[in-house]
Write a protein that holds these residues in place. Structure first.
Motif, PDB file in Angstrom:
ATOM      1  N   ILE A   8       0.850  -0.964   0.150  1.00  0.00           N
ATOM      2  CA  ILE A   8       0.024   0.042  -0.095  1.00  0.00           C
ATOM      3  C   ILE A   8       0.871   1.167   0.029  1.00  0.00           C
ATOM      4  N   HIS A   9       0.330   2.323  -0.132  1.00  0.00           N
ATOM      5  CA  HIS A   9       0.893   3.614  -0.141  1.00  0.00           C
ATOM      6  C   HIS A   9       0.069   4.598   1.054  1.00  0.00           C
ATOM      7  N   VAL A  10       0.930   4.838   2.019  1.00  0.00           N
ATOM      8  CA  VAL A  10       0.308   5.811   3.095  1.00  0.00           C
ATOM      9  C   VAL A  10       1.253   7.179   3.002  1.00  0.00           C
ATOM     10  N   ALA A  11       0.573   8.303   2.953  1.00  0.00           N
ATOM     11  CA  ALA A  11       1.344   9.512   3.051  1.00  0.00           C
ATOM     12  C   ALA A  11       1.049  10.168   4.520  1.00  0.00           C
ATOM     13  N   LEU A  12       1.745  10.482   5.361  1.00  0.00           N
ATOM     14  CA  LEU A  12       1.866  10.824   6.601  1.00  0.00           C
ATOM     15  C   LEU A  12       2.110  12.413   6.526  1.00  0.00           C
ATOM     16  N   THR A  13       1.296  13.249   7.339  1.00  0.00           N
ATOM     17  CA  THR A  13       1.693  14.671   7.500  1.00  0.00           C
ATOM     18  C   THR A  13       2.827  15.067   8.549  1.00  0.00           C
ATOM     19  N   ALA A  14       3.707  15.729   7.788  1.00  0.00           N
ATOM     20  CA  ALA A  14       4.856  16.238   8.625  1.00  0.00           C
ATOM     21  C   ALA A  14       4.701  17.672   8.762  1.00  0.00           C
ATOM     22  N   ASP A  15       5.069  18.541   9.938  1.00  0.00           N
ATOM     23  CA  ASP A  15       4.951  19.621  10.109  1.00  0.00           C
ATOM     24  C   ASP A  15       5.908  20.681   9.444  1.00  0.00           C
ATOM     25  N   THR A  16       6.921  20.172   9.323  1.00  0.00           N
ATOM     26  CA  THR A  16       8.347  20.696   8.839  1.00  0.00           C
ATOM     27  C   THR A  16       9.205  19.720   7.851  1.00  0.00           C
ATOM     28  N   HIS A  17       9.801  20.472   7.158  1.00  0.00           N
ATOM     29  CA  HIS A  17      10.791  19.899   6.149  1.00  0.00           C
ATOM     30  C   HIS A  17      11.871  18.934   7.197  1.00  0.00           C
TER      31      HIS A  17
ATOM     32  N   TYR B 158       9.936   9.027   0.671  1.00  0.00           N
ATOM     33  CA  TYR B 158       9.400   8.038   0.435  1.00  0.00           C
ATOM     34  C   TYR B 158      10.278   6.846   1.020  1.00  0.00           C
ATOM     35  N   VAL B 159       9.760   6.083   1.695  1.00  0.00           N
ATOM     36  CA  VAL B 159      10.695   4.608   2.175  1.00  0.00           C
ATOM     37  C   VAL B 159       9.619   3.414   1.832  1.00  0.00           C
ATOM     38  N   LEU B 160      10.213   2.348   1.655  1.00  0.00           N
ATOM     39  CA  LEU B 160       9.649   1.090   1.704  1.00  0.00           C
ATOM     40  C   LEU B 160       9.651   0.540   3.247  1.00  0.00           C
ATOM     41  N   ASP B 161       8.751   0.267   3.837  1.00  0.00           N
ATOM     42  CA  ASP B 161       8.753  -0.439   5.078  1.00  0.00           C
ATOM     43  C   ASP B 161       9.248  -1.624   5.121  1.00  0.00           C
ATOM     44  N   PRO B 162       9.552  -2.610   6.108  1.00  0.00           N
ATOM     45  CA  PRO B 162       9.839  -3.899   6.095  1.00  0.00           C
ATOM     46  C   PRO B 162       9.045  -4.989   5.314  1.00  0.00           C
ATOM     47  N   ASP B 163       7.724  -4.628   4.874  1.00  0.00           N
ATOM     48  CA  ASP B 163       6.947  -5.210   4.333  1.00  0.00           C
ATOM     49  C   ASP B 163       6.681  -4.804   2.623  1.00  0.00           C
ATOM     50  N   GLY B 164       7.294  -4.011   2.164  1.00  0.00           N
ATOM     51  CA  GLY B 164       7.359  -3.076   0.873  1.00  0.00           C
ATOM     52  C   GLY B 164       6.514  -2.167   0.956  1.00  0.00           C
ATOM     53  N   ASN B 165       5.853  -1.713   1.974  1.00  0.00           N
ATOM     54  CA  ASN B 165       4.781  -0.738   1.752  1.00  0.00           C
ATOM     55  C   ASN B 165       5.375   0.580   1.675  1.00  0.00           C
ATOM     56  N   ASN B 166       4.921   1.559   0.566  1.00  0.00           N
ATOM     57  CA  ASN B 166       5.493   2.565   0.360  1.00  0.00           C
ATOM     58  C   ASN B 166       4.844   3.789   1.265  1.00  0.00           C
ATOM     59  N   ILE B 167       5.856   4.306   2.348  1.00  0.00           N
ATOM     60  CA  ILE B 167       5.350   5.056   3.385  1.00  0.00           C
ATOM     61  C   ILE B 167       6.104   6.577   3.210  1.00  0.00           C
ATOM     62  N   GLU B 168       5.338   7.591   3.028  1.00  0.00           N
ATOM     63  CA  GLU B 168       5.720   8.820   2.915  1.00  0.00           C
ATOM     64  C   GLU B 168       5.273   9.820   3.853  1.00  0.00           C
ATOM     65  N   ALA B 169       6.142  10.594   4.022  1.00  0.00           N
ATOM     66  CA  ALA B 169       6.144  11.855   4.904  1.00  0.00           C
ATOM     67  C   ALA B 169       6.362  13.049   3.949  1.00  0.00           C
ATOM     68  N   VAL B 170       5.256  13.758   4.262  1.00  0.00           N
ATOM     69  CA  VAL B 170       5.069  14.958   3.331  1.00  0.00           C
ATOM     70  C   VAL B 170       5.005  16.364   4.054  1.00  0.00           C
ATOM     71  N   CYS B 171       5.565  17.492   3.732  1.00  0.00           N
ATOM     72  CA  CYS B 171       5.058  18.784   4.336  1.00  0.00           C
ATOM     73  C   CYS B 171       4.688  19.609   3.443  1.00  0.00           C
ATOM     74  N   GLN B 172       3.428  20.363   3.286  1.00  0.00           N
ATOM     75  CA  GLN B 172       3.235  21.261   2.022  1.00  0.00           C
ATOM     76  C   GLN B 172       3.005  22.637   2.731  1.00  0.00           C
ATOM     77  N   THR B 173       3.538  23.047   3.676  1.00  0.00           N
ATOM     78  CA  THR B 173       3.501  24.453   4.313  1.00  0.00           C
ATOM     79  C   THR B 173       4.552  25.275   4.353  1.00  0.00           C
ATOM     80  N   GLU B 174       5.839  24.854   4.339  1.00  0.00           N
ATOM     81  CA  GLU B 174       7.027  25.597   4.520  1.00  0.00           C
ATOM     82  C   GLU B 174       7.376  25.959   2.901  1.00  0.00           C
TER      83      GLU B 174
END
Length: 132
Positions: free
Chosen positions: A72-81, A116-132
């Motif tokens: 799967i792909h999950v994008a998680l919000t980061a507050d900063t770069h 973007y990183v792949l977790d140990p199971d190959g899931n595409n995990i993203e951290a994204v900041c869109q405010t800075e």
């Protein structure tokens, strides 16, 4: 009425304890922590579950499932770069695989800073900041 569209997300992993350690490390820079763990004897599918979130509410769950899984792909919000960069470093140091280093993704828009990183199971995990 809540502003959130999604209450929580849950996805299967091969090894719940390995994933718990991975997600504890990579979610910390995003202000998320382990909120609750459920033993395998207390789950419907017989695998451990771990919920991560903020303010005592688990919004991201992983559960152990031995059968085949689709990544799967999950994008998680980061507050900063800096949070995006810290997520990326923690992921690579804890068993994640590089899938796109921190940087602006102009194809989305000029403020879309993500890693973007792949977790140990190959899931595409993203951290994204869109405010800075």
């Amino acid at each position: 009425m809540s502003k959130n569209i999604i209450n929580h997300v849950e996805f299967p992993v091969a090894d719940a304890e390995r994933s718990r350690h991975f997600y504890e490390a990579v979610l910390k820079p995003l202000g998320l922590s382990l909120v609750r763990s459920i033993e395998p004897t207390r789950t419907a599918h017989g695998g451990a579950r771990h919920g991560f979130g903020r303010n005592g509410y688990p919004s991201l769950w992983v559960h152990e499932q031995k059968e085949a899984r689709c990544p799967i792909h999950v994008a998680l919000t980061a507050d900063t770069h800096d949070g995006v960069r810290a997520f990326h470093v923690a992921a690579l140091a804890n068993g994640g695989t590089e899938n796109g280093g921190p940087g602006i993704r102009e194809r989305y828009h000029a403020r879309y800073y993500a890693a973007y990183v792949l977790d140990p199971d190959g899931n595409n995990i993203e951290a994204v900041c869109q405010t800075e």
